[in-house]
Design a protein around this motif. Structure first.
Motif, PDB file in Angstrom:
ATOM      1  N   HIS A 119      19.273  58.728  62.133  1.00  0.00           N
ATOM      2  CA  HIS A 119      19.317  57.399  62.122  1.00  0.00           C
ATOM      3  C   HIS A 119      19.119  56.475  60.951  1.00  0.00           C
ATOM      4  O   HIS A 119      19.796  55.414  60.821  1.00  0.00           O
ATOM      5  N   HIS A 123      21.689  53.869  59.149  1.00  0.00           N
ATOM      6  CA  HIS A 123      21.394  52.401  58.437  1.00  0.00           C
ATOM      7  C   HIS A 123      21.843  52.222  57.139  1.00  0.00           C
ATOM      8  O   HIS A 123      22.300  51.013  56.851  1.00  0.00           O
ATOM      9  N   SER A 152      13.281  48.688  59.714  1.00  0.00           N
ATOM     10  CA  SER A 152      13.987  48.439  61.069  1.00  0.00           C
ATOM     11  C   SER A 152      12.363  48.214  61.907  1.00  0.00           C
ATOM     12  O   SER A 152      11.279  48.034  61.406  1.00  0.00           O
ATOM     13  N   ASP A 324      20.842  48.306  65.686  1.00  0.00           N
ATOM     14  CA  ASP A 324      21.207  49.607  65.759  1.00  0.00           C
ATOM     15  C   ASP A 324      22.690  49.595  66.548  1.00  0.00           C
ATOM     16  O   ASP A 324      22.977  48.671  67.269  1.00  0.00           O
TER      17      ASP A 324
HETATM   18 ZN    ZN Z   1      17.459  51.312  63.614  1.00  0.00          ZN
END
Ligand code: ZN
Ligand code: KG4
Length: 362
Positions: A119, A123, A152, A324
Motif C-alpha cells: 500500500h 502512495h 497517511s 486511498d
Molecule cells: Zn493509504
C-alpha cells in the motif's frame, strides 16, 4: 516482447475505502480509465475513528459493486485486463482480506497474473498517474535517487528510492502517524472526522479571520539527528491546552489550535524531508498519502524546497490520488509486472503463492 498497451485492474481495501480502478499504459503514459472509491467515512464518523469489524463488513458488502462499476465505466471487461493488482498490506487484516480474496477469486477464474502490492508503494506510485495524460513515465536516470515522504493515517515514513522498485526506509514515526495526529486532534476538539480536512478548514478560518490569538505547540523531533518522527506529544499538547481552557474554549480558540497543530506538522515534515534530500543528494522529492491532500502542506513544501534545494523535481499526486484509491495500486502493480518477462507473469504472479500481511514493510 512487452505488449504495447497494458491494462491493469487494481483493488484496494486496506482501511476504510473499498476501491477498484483500471489503468492503461499506452505510449509510456499511465492513463486512469476508471477510479471507483466507496468511502465509509460517514459510517465511521460517529465513532470518531475506524472500527475494524464495521469496516470489514462494509468492504464485503460493497466490493462486487465497486468492481462492477470500475469495469463498467469504461466498458471494460475482465477479458481485456492483462493483470490484477491488489494491496496485500500493510493495513487492517480484516479489511485487507476482503479485497485480497476477491482479487484471488478473479485471478483464479480468469487465469490472470495476481500482483501483490504494498500500500505504501502505491502512495508513492500515485505520482505517476495523471487523469489527463499530461506526462510520460519519467526516465529513472532523471528522477532517482529520490526521497519519498509517505504521510497517511497509519504511516509517516521517509523512503530513499534509487530506482522504480528499489525502496529503502530511512525513517519513520516512533508513535502516532501525522494523519493520526490530525484525526486525534479533531476528536479532542470534537470538530469531526476524518481530522485532516476539518483541522485544515479550521486553520483556514484562523487565517481568514486575521485572528490575534497566539498558541504555541512543540515541533517534535524537528532537530533530531535521525529521520524519525513523533507526533503523540503534539496530540498531548493539544489535549492539555483544551483541558486548560475547559468550557471557556471559544470559536476563536479552535481555529487557533488547528492552525498551530497543522503548522507544527507541516514544519516537521518539511524540515526532515529537506534534510534527507540534502544528505542523499537526491534528484527528486516525491510525496504521497492522504495528508498530502493538505493544501497548506503542498504550498509550503514547494516554497521551502525550492528555496533550499537547487535543481530537483518535485512530485505531488493529484489530490484524488493522495487518499486511498485503487489506481495507485494498479500503477504499483505495473512497475512490478514489467520487471518480469511476459512469459513468466503467470508463474511469478500466481495467486496461490501470495499472502496478506497486515504489517508488511516497504
Ligand atoms: Zn493509504
Ligand atoms: O492515505 P490515507 O487515505 O489512508 C491511510 O493509508 O491511512 O490517509 C488518511 C489520512 C487521515 O488521517 C486523514 O485525516 C488525512 O489522511 N487527510 C488529511 C487531509 N485529507 C486527508 N490530512 C491533512 N489535510 C488534509 N486535507
Amino acid at each position: 516482447m512487452l505488449k504495447k498497451n497494458i491494462k491493469i485492474l487494481g483493488i484496494e481495501t486496506s482501511c476504510d475505502e473499498t476501491a477498484a480502478a483500471v489503468i492503461e499504459i499506452r505510449n509510456q503514459k499511465i492513463l486512469s480509465k476508471s477510479n471507483v472509491i466507496s468511502s465509509q467515512v460517514k459510517v465511521h464518523a460517529k465513532y470518531g475513528g475506524i472500527v475494524p469489524e464495521v469496516a470489514a463488513r462494509h468492504h464485503a458488502e460493497n466490493i462486487i459493486f465497486v468492481l462492477q462499476e470500475a469495469l463498467k465505466s469504461e466498458k471494460l471487461d475482465l477479458k481485456s485486463i492483462d493483470a490484477i493488482a491488489v494491496t496485500n498490506g500493510p493495513g487492517l487484516i480484516t479489511s485487507l482480506i476482503i479485497g485480497f480474496e476477491a482479487a484471488k477469486t478473479l485471478a483464479f477464474l480468469t487465469n490472470k497474473p495476481l500482483i501483490p502490492v504494498n500500500h505504501l508503494a502505491g502512495h508513492i506510485y500515485a505520482n505517476f498517474i495523471n487523469e489527463y495524460s499530461k506526462f510520460q513515465i519519467p526516465n529513472p536516470s532523471k528522477i532517482f535517487p529520490a526521497i519519498c515522504l509517505i504521510v497517511s493515517g497509519g504511516h509517516t515514513e521517509l523512503v530513499l528510492m534509487k530506482d522504480f522498485e528499489n525502496f529503502k526506509k530511512i525513517g519513520q514515526t516512533l508513535d502516532d502517524a501525522a494523519g493520526e495526529c490530525f484525526d486525534k486532534v479533531a476528536k479532542i476538539l470534537k470538530i469531526g472526522y476524518p481530522g485532516g480536512p476539518v483541522v485544515a478548514a479550521e486553520a483556514a478560518k484562523f487565517k481568514m479571520q486575521n485572528s490575534k490569538v497566539e498558541i504555541k505547540f512543540p515541533r517534535p523531533m524537528i532537530n533530531s539527528d535521525d529521520f524519525n518522527f513523533s507526533f503523540s506529544g503534539l496530540k498531548t499538547a493539544v489535549l492539555y491546552k483544551t483541558q486548560s481552557l475547559g468550557d471557556s474554549i471559544t470559536r476563536q480558540m479552535i481555529p487557533a489550535i488547528c492552525q498551530e497543530t497543522q503548522q507544527s506538522i507541516i514544519d516537521v515534515l518539511i524540515s526532515k524531508t529537506i534534510k534527507a534530500a540534502k544528505k542523499f543528494k537526491i534528484k527528486s522529492i516525491i510525496l504521497g498519502g492522504g495528508v498530502v491532500a493538505n493544501q497548506e502542506l503542498r504550498r509550503q513544501f514547494s516554497l521551502r524546497a525550492h528555496q533550499e534545494l537547487a535543481d530537483f523535481k518535485f512530485y505531488l499526486p493529484e489530490s484524488i490520488f493522495c487518499t486511498d484509491n485503487a489506481a495507485m495500486v494498479a500503477v504499483a502493480g505495473y512497475f512490478k509486472l514489467i520487471k518480469v518477462l511476459p512469459a513468466q507473469w503467470l508463474k511469478k504472479f500466481d495467486w496461490r503463492k501470495i499472502k496478506v500481511d497486515s504489517n508488511l514493510e516497504i
